[in-house]
Scaffold this motif. Structure first.
Motif, PDB file in Angstrom:
ATOM      1  N   LEU A  11     -22.097 -15.355  25.850  1.00  0.00           N
ATOM      2  CA  LEU A  11     -23.200 -14.974  24.971  1.00  0.00           C
ATOM      3  C   LEU A  11     -23.877 -13.737  25.549  1.00  0.00           C
ATOM      4  O   LEU A  11     -24.220 -13.717  26.744  1.00  0.00           O
ATOM      5  CB  LEU A  11     -24.196 -16.123  24.866  1.00  0.00           C
ATOM      6  N   ALA A  40     -13.089 -13.683  13.658  1.00  0.00           N
ATOM      7  CA  ALA A  40     -14.398 -14.250  13.361  1.00  0.00           C
ATOM      8  C   ALA A  40     -14.217 -15.412  12.382  1.00  0.00           C
ATOM      9  O   ALA A  40     -13.217 -15.469  11.663  1.00  0.00           O
ATOM     10  CB  ALA A  40     -15.314 -13.189  12.761  1.00  0.00           C
ATOM     11  N   PRO A  87     -23.786  -7.588  16.791  1.00  0.00           N
ATOM     12  CA  PRO A  87     -23.554  -8.939  16.260  1.00  0.00           C
ATOM     13  C   PRO A  87     -22.217  -9.070  15.531  1.00  0.00           C
ATOM     14  O   PRO A  87     -21.583 -10.127  15.594  1.00  0.00           O
ATOM     15  CB  PRO A  87     -24.737  -9.151  15.320  1.00  0.00           C
ATOM     16  N   ASP A  89     -19.504  -7.956  16.397  1.00  0.00           N
ATOM     17  CA  ASP A  89     -18.416  -8.123  17.374  1.00  0.00           C
ATOM     18  C   ASP A  89     -18.191  -9.594  17.708  1.00  0.00           C
ATOM     19  O   ASP A  89     -17.244  -9.917  18.439  1.00  0.00           O
ATOM     20  CB  ASP A  89     -18.724  -7.360  18.663  1.00  0.00           C
ATOM     21  N   THR A  90     -19.043 -10.472  17.220  1.00  0.00           N
ATOM     22  CA  THR A  90     -18.895 -11.897  17.489  1.00  0.00           C
ATOM     23  C   THR A  90     -17.575 -12.412  16.931  1.00  0.00           C
ATOM     24  O   THR A  90     -17.279 -12.236  15.745  1.00  0.00           O
ATOM     25  CB  THR A  90     -20.067 -12.682  16.868  1.00  0.00           C
ATOM     26  N   GLN A 116     -14.331 -16.860  23.584  1.00  0.00           N
ATOM     27  CA  GLN A 116     -15.389 -16.653  22.593  1.00  0.00           C
ATOM     28  C   GLN A 116     -16.376 -15.603  23.073  1.00  0.00           C
ATOM     29  O   GLN A 116     -16.872 -15.675  24.203  1.00  0.00           O
ATOM     30  CB  GLN A 116     -16.132 -17.969  22.333  1.00  0.00           C
ATOM     31  N   THR A 118     -19.999 -14.084  21.729  1.00  0.00           N
ATOM     32  CA  THR A 118     -21.088 -14.232  20.766  1.00  0.00           C
ATOM     33  C   THR A 118     -22.174 -13.223  21.092  1.00  0.00           C
ATOM     34  O   THR A 118     -22.669 -13.188  22.224  1.00  0.00           O
ATOM     35  CB  THR A 118     -21.673 -15.649  20.803  1.00  0.00           C
ATOM     36  N   VAL A 119     -22.516 -12.414  20.113  1.00  0.00           N
ATOM     37  CA  VAL A 119     -23.525 -11.374  20.297  1.00  0.00           C
ATOM     38  C   VAL A 119     -24.745 -11.750  19.470  1.00  0.00           C
ATOM     39  O   VAL A 119     -24.659 -11.883  18.246  1.00  0.00           O
ATOM     40  CB  VAL A 119     -22.999 -10.000  19.875  1.00  0.00           C
ATOM     41  N   SER A 120     -25.862 -11.904  20.137  1.00  0.00           N
ATOM     42  CA  SER A 120     -27.094 -12.261  19.445  1.00  0.00           C
ATOM     43  C   SER A 120     -27.897 -10.996  19.124  1.00  0.00           C
ATOM     44  O   SER A 120     -27.884 -10.030  19.881  1.00  0.00           O
ATOM     45  CB  SER A 120     -27.930 -13.197  20.317  1.00  0.00           C
TER      46      SER A 120
END
Length: 121
Positions: A11, A40, A87, A89-90, A116, A118-120
């Motif tokens: 993350l 994705a 985001p 890129d998630t 995985q 995950t980009v917030s």
């Protein structure tokens, strides 16, 4: 038995960085073209970057200037440096290997299990 093992996902906040690694076993990495793909939720697997066994590199347009693919044949490892992540890129990121493939997912013979990212926002 060929194995590709990805690591380095996690993350991260938008604008941050991650470095993915893919360690290969059962092949002589220098003889293979290597690719990174991502998938994705609800979307098809997408080409991200590739590095030819002779060094030629390709990127999907959306990551140019932000991602860098590299390889260390002695360490049997391929890297994907991800900077200024967004985001969008998630996804689950996969490493792939093939003697002749370039950008097409269906061209690659060997695949890792994925990591995985995950980009917030």
């Amino acid at each position: 038995q060929v194995q590709l093992v990805e690591s380095g996902g996690g993350l991260v906040q938008a604008g941050g960085s991650l470095r993915l690694s893919c360690v290969a076993s059962g092949i002589t990495l220098s003889n293979y073209n290597m690719g990174w793909f991502r998938q994705a939720p609800g979307k098809e697997r997408e080409f991200v970057a590739s590095i030819h066994r002779l060094g030629g590199i390709s990127y999907v347009e959306s990551v140019k200037g932000r991602f860098t693919i590299s390889r260390d044949n002695a360490k049997k490892t391929v890297y994907l440096q991800m900077n200024n992540v967004k985001p969008e890129d998630t996804a689950v990121y996969y490493c792939a290997a093939d003697r002749f493939a370039t950008v097409g997912a269906n061209q690659y013979l060997y695949w890792g299990q994925g990591t995985q990212v995950t980009v917030s926002s």
